[in-house]
Design a protein around this motif. Structure first.
Motif, PDB file in Angstrom:
ATOM      1  N   THR A   9     -33.344  14.831  31.782  1.00 34.53           N
ATOM      2  CA  THR A   9     -32.496  15.750  31.023  1.00 34.53           C
ATOM      3  C   THR A   9     -31.638  16.598  31.950  1.00 34.53           C
ATOM      4  O   THR A   9     -30.453  16.819  31.699  1.00 34.53           O
ATOM      5  N   GLY A  10     -32.235  17.064  33.036  1.00 36.43           N
ATOM      6  CA  GLY A  10     -31.484  17.860  33.995  1.00 36.43           C
ATOM      7  C   GLY A  10     -30.333  17.086  34.608  1.00 36.43           C
ATOM      8  O   GLY A  10     -29.218  17.603  34.743  1.00 36.43           O
ATOM      9  N   VAL A  11     -30.593  15.836  34.980  1.00 35.83           N
ATOM     10  CA  VAL A  11     -29.543  15.004  35.571  1.00 35.83           C
ATOM     11  C   VAL A  11     -28.453  14.718  34.539  1.00 35.83           C
ATOM     12  O   VAL A  11     -27.247  14.814  34.830  1.00 35.83           O
ATOM     13  N   VAL A  63     -32.401  14.784  20.601  1.00 33.84           N
ATOM     14  CA  VAL A  63     -32.775  13.386  20.843  1.00 33.84           C
ATOM     15  C   VAL A  63     -33.576  13.280  22.141  1.00 33.84           C
ATOM     16  O   VAL A  63     -34.597  12.581  22.209  1.00 33.84           O
ATOM     17  N   LEU A  64     -33.126  13.974  23.179  1.00 30.11           N
ATOM     18  CA  LEU A  64     -33.847  13.971  24.452  1.00 30.11           C
ATOM     19  C   LEU A  64     -35.228  14.606  24.300  1.00 30.11           C
ATOM     20  O   LEU A  64     -36.199  14.142  24.899  1.00 30.11           O
ATOM     21  N   ALA A  65     -35.292  15.670  23.490  1.00 25.14           N
ATOM     22  CA  ALA A  65     -36.582  16.334  23.272  1.00 25.14           C
ATOM     23  C   ALA A  65     -37.563  15.403  22.552  1.00 25.14           C
ATOM     24  O   ALA A  65     -38.760  15.373  22.875  1.00 25.14           O
ATOM     25  N   SER A  87     -32.161  21.487  30.489  1.00 29.31           N
ATOM     26  CA  SER A  87     -30.836  21.278  29.892  1.00 29.31           C
ATOM     27  C   SER A  87     -29.793  22.289  30.353  1.00 29.31           C
ATOM     28  O   SER A  87     -28.595  22.056  30.195  1.00 29.31           O
ATOM     29  N   ILE A  88     -30.224  23.419  30.930  1.00 29.41           N
ATOM     30  CA  ILE A  88     -29.249  24.451  31.307  1.00 29.41           C
ATOM     31  C   ILE A  88     -28.816  24.354  32.769  1.00 29.41           C
ATOM     32  O   ILE A  88     -27.974  25.149  33.210  1.00 29.41           O
ATOM     33  N   VAL A  89     -29.345  23.389  33.511  1.00 31.35           N
ATOM     34  CA  VAL A  89     -29.019  23.345  34.946  1.00 31.35           C
ATOM     35  C   VAL A  89     -27.590  22.871  35.200  1.00 31.35           C
ATOM     36  O   VAL A  89     -27.038  23.116  36.272  1.00 31.35           O
ATOM     37  N   VAL A 142     -30.076  23.716  41.712  1.00 35.42           N
ATOM     38  CA  VAL A 142     -30.869  24.403  40.689  1.00 35.42           C
ATOM     39  C   VAL A 142     -31.950  23.475  40.143  1.00 35.42           C
ATOM     40  O   VAL A 142     -33.111  23.872  39.991  1.00 35.42           O
ATOM     41  N   LEU A 143     -31.577  22.230  39.869  1.00 34.70           N
ATOM     42  CA  LEU A 143     -32.542  21.264  39.344  1.00 34.70           C
ATOM     43  C   LEU A 143     -33.647  20.982  40.359  1.00 34.70           C
ATOM     44  O   LEU A 143     -34.835  20.946  40.008  1.00 34.70           O
ATOM     45  N   ALA A 144     -33.272  20.796  41.627  1.00 34.31           N
ATOM     46  CA  ALA A 144     -34.272  20.538  42.671  1.00 34.31           C
ATOM     47  C   ALA A 144     -35.226  21.714  42.809  1.00 34.31           C
ATOM     48  O   ALA A 144     -36.448  21.527  42.964  1.00 34.31           O
ATOM     49  N   ALA A 145     -34.688  22.938  42.743  1.00 36.94           N
ATOM     50  CA  ALA A 145     -35.551  24.115  42.839  1.00 36.94           C
ATOM     51  C   ALA A 145     -36.499  24.195  41.642  1.00 36.94           C
ATOM     52  O   ALA A 145     -37.674  24.546  41.788  1.00 36.94           O
TER      53      ALA A 145
END
Length: 467
Positions: free
Chosen positions: A370-372, A393-395, A412-414, A457-460
């Motif tokens: 989702t982040g990607v 749908v992702l959820a 989803s906010i990244v 942000v996603l990696a963190a």
């Protein structure tokens, strides 16, 4: 078929504006019109455009009167002390100025409105970049990326949308993400430092006295720099390595933020204008009235009090007419693009294809997925389309593999750092319009850094176990 045409339409638009084969307004109108005919929906083009315009009309009205309001505030000298204070603090050092841009944008972003953030940031920083001959796309890129990270605040929009779509508490989504978002903001400051060093190397290091010298036709010479600090610079280009007017030029819009003698100044009304601006922003945050109404009232009051003579009011409105027309025209043109993209069903088919393309083995890692996906999807779609159309749908896909909806919502906010430079975000047209930067130049420069910020942000978030 709609999936392929949707991606083709977006790719065509981006290629044309980034290669400067078409202006953004023309591309936003003609490309979707052509693809609407190609999918056999030409007869409904009018309906799609009217729907898109109707959705964006309040935003366009807000931007029109906000530009007039902040333009008048620049004219009367409200931001002059800020500009001079920042310049003295930065000591005309490009590194400090770029970092200061990121810091100012991040602080002002606390109000949750991107358009206001960009207006205040550009109003304060634009004269400094012009005076020193710094690249204006550095200013727009850093401001947009910093604002994108801060756009995740619960009252900024995306977090609230995610909470609404998945029936969660916004605080439960945002608070655990604070460490990851903090890392993202630190990365923006580090990026600003690196870009500032590049600018210092290119233009040199001006002394404070040189930067504050009154405007003449003489050329300011960079002291101690190695990057072409002497000679005049072209005012026409906005490329990464040389945007903006030279330090010795006077080009009409000039360096009014630093000119202490311009006729539009109203020093006796400084505290009235400061109080009016604080009251306006407070009313906006408290949602006392719709934002377009607030700026409409504010612009009318600012014009009436500062310039009681009718001819002066008309002159101030005319002075900012170019910005108003460029930004509002761009917003209405974007309404054609979004109207066709949504009305024909292209957005829905594209989202379904992307979700369906997720390998079965990635199910337990739907938070990361989702982040990607949030990067391209929030760039090519509106936040409403992503959070209310795709996120549920992702959820559901995540729930089938034991991944909580909270984890999906946080991931989803990244992508918001990248989203704030999307051609579908009206605020970005305020940014490039006020900074006098070509949208294609801004996109080409900013997208890579904004995408990298989102990935940081996603990696963190993954490293801290948040996602």
């Amino acid at each position: 078929m709609l999936t392929v045409l949707g991606f083709a339409m977006i790719a065509t638009f981006l290629v044309l504006i980034m290669t400067k084969k078409m202006s953004p307004i023309a591309a936003l109108v003609l490309i979707p019109a052509l693809f609407c005919v190609a999918v056999g929906e030409g007869a409904r083009l009018g309906d799609y455009v009217i729907d898109g315009v109707g959705n964006l009309a309040p935003t366009a009205a807000m931007l029109m009167f906000a530009i007039v309001y902040f333009g008048v505030m620049i004219d009367v000298g409200l931001f002059d002390p800020i500009v001079r204070g920042i310049l003295r603090f930065c000591k005309a050092d490009p590194v400090r100025i770029v970092v200061g841009t990121a810091l100012l944008a991040a602080i002002v972003s606390l109000d949750g409105d991107g358009s206001t953030t960009f207006m205040i940031t550009v109003s304060a920083m634009y004269p400094l970049y012009k005076r020193l001959g710094m690249s204006l796309v550095v200013m727009t890129g850093v401001a947009a990326t910093a604002n994108g990270v801060m756009n995740t605040l619960p009252w900024g929009g995306p977090t609230a949308r995610a909470a609404t779509a998945l029936k969660l508490d916004a605080a439960d989504i945002f608070v655990p993400m604070i460490p990851a978002l903090g890392v993202g903001l630190l990365f923006v400051f580090a990026l600003a430092y690196v870009l500032g060093r590049r600018e210092r190397k290119r233009i040199g290091y001006l002394t404070l006295d040189e930067a504050l010298v009154p405007e003449t036709d003489t050329v300011l010479v960079a002291a101690g720099g190695s990057g072409g600090g002497s000679g005049s610079r072209s005012a026409g280009g906005h490329a990464e390595a040389g945007a903006g007017a030279g330090a010795g030029e006077t080009d009409g819009d000039g360096f009014q933020g630093l000119d202490p003698n311009r006729a539009t100044l109203r020093p006796r009304l400084y505290w009235f204008n400061a109080g009016l601006t604080v009251a306006l922003l407070t009313a906006m945050i408290l949602e006392l009235l719709p934002i377009p109404v607030l700026f409409l009232l504010g612009a009318a009051l600012a014009l009436t009090v500062n310039y009681p003579d009718m001819a002066e009011q008309e002159a101030r409105i005319a002075a900012h007419a170019d910005n108003v027309l460029n930004v509002s025209g761009m917003v209405f043109a974007a309404a054609v693009f979004t109207g066709v993209l949504t009305g024909t069903g292209m957005v829905e088919h594209m989202a379904d294809w992307l979700v369906g393309a997720i390998p079965e083995g990635m199910g337990p890692h739907m938070g990361l997925v989702t982040g990607v996906l949030s990067l391209p999807l929030t760039y090519f779609m509106s936040n409403d389309g992503f959070y209310f159309g795709v996120l549920p749908v992702l959820a559901e896909a995540g729930a089938a593999h034991g991944v909580s909806s909270l984890e999906i919502a946080r991931a989803s906010i990244v992508g918001q750092a990248l989203h704030m430079s999307s051609p579908l975000v009206p605020a970005v047209y305020v940014l490039v319009g006020m900074a006098k930067v070509e949208f294609g130049d801004h996109t080409r420069f900013t997208v890579k850094w904004a995408a990298l910020t989102s990935l940081v942000v996603l990696a963190a978030a993954v490293l801290f176990g948040i996602v």
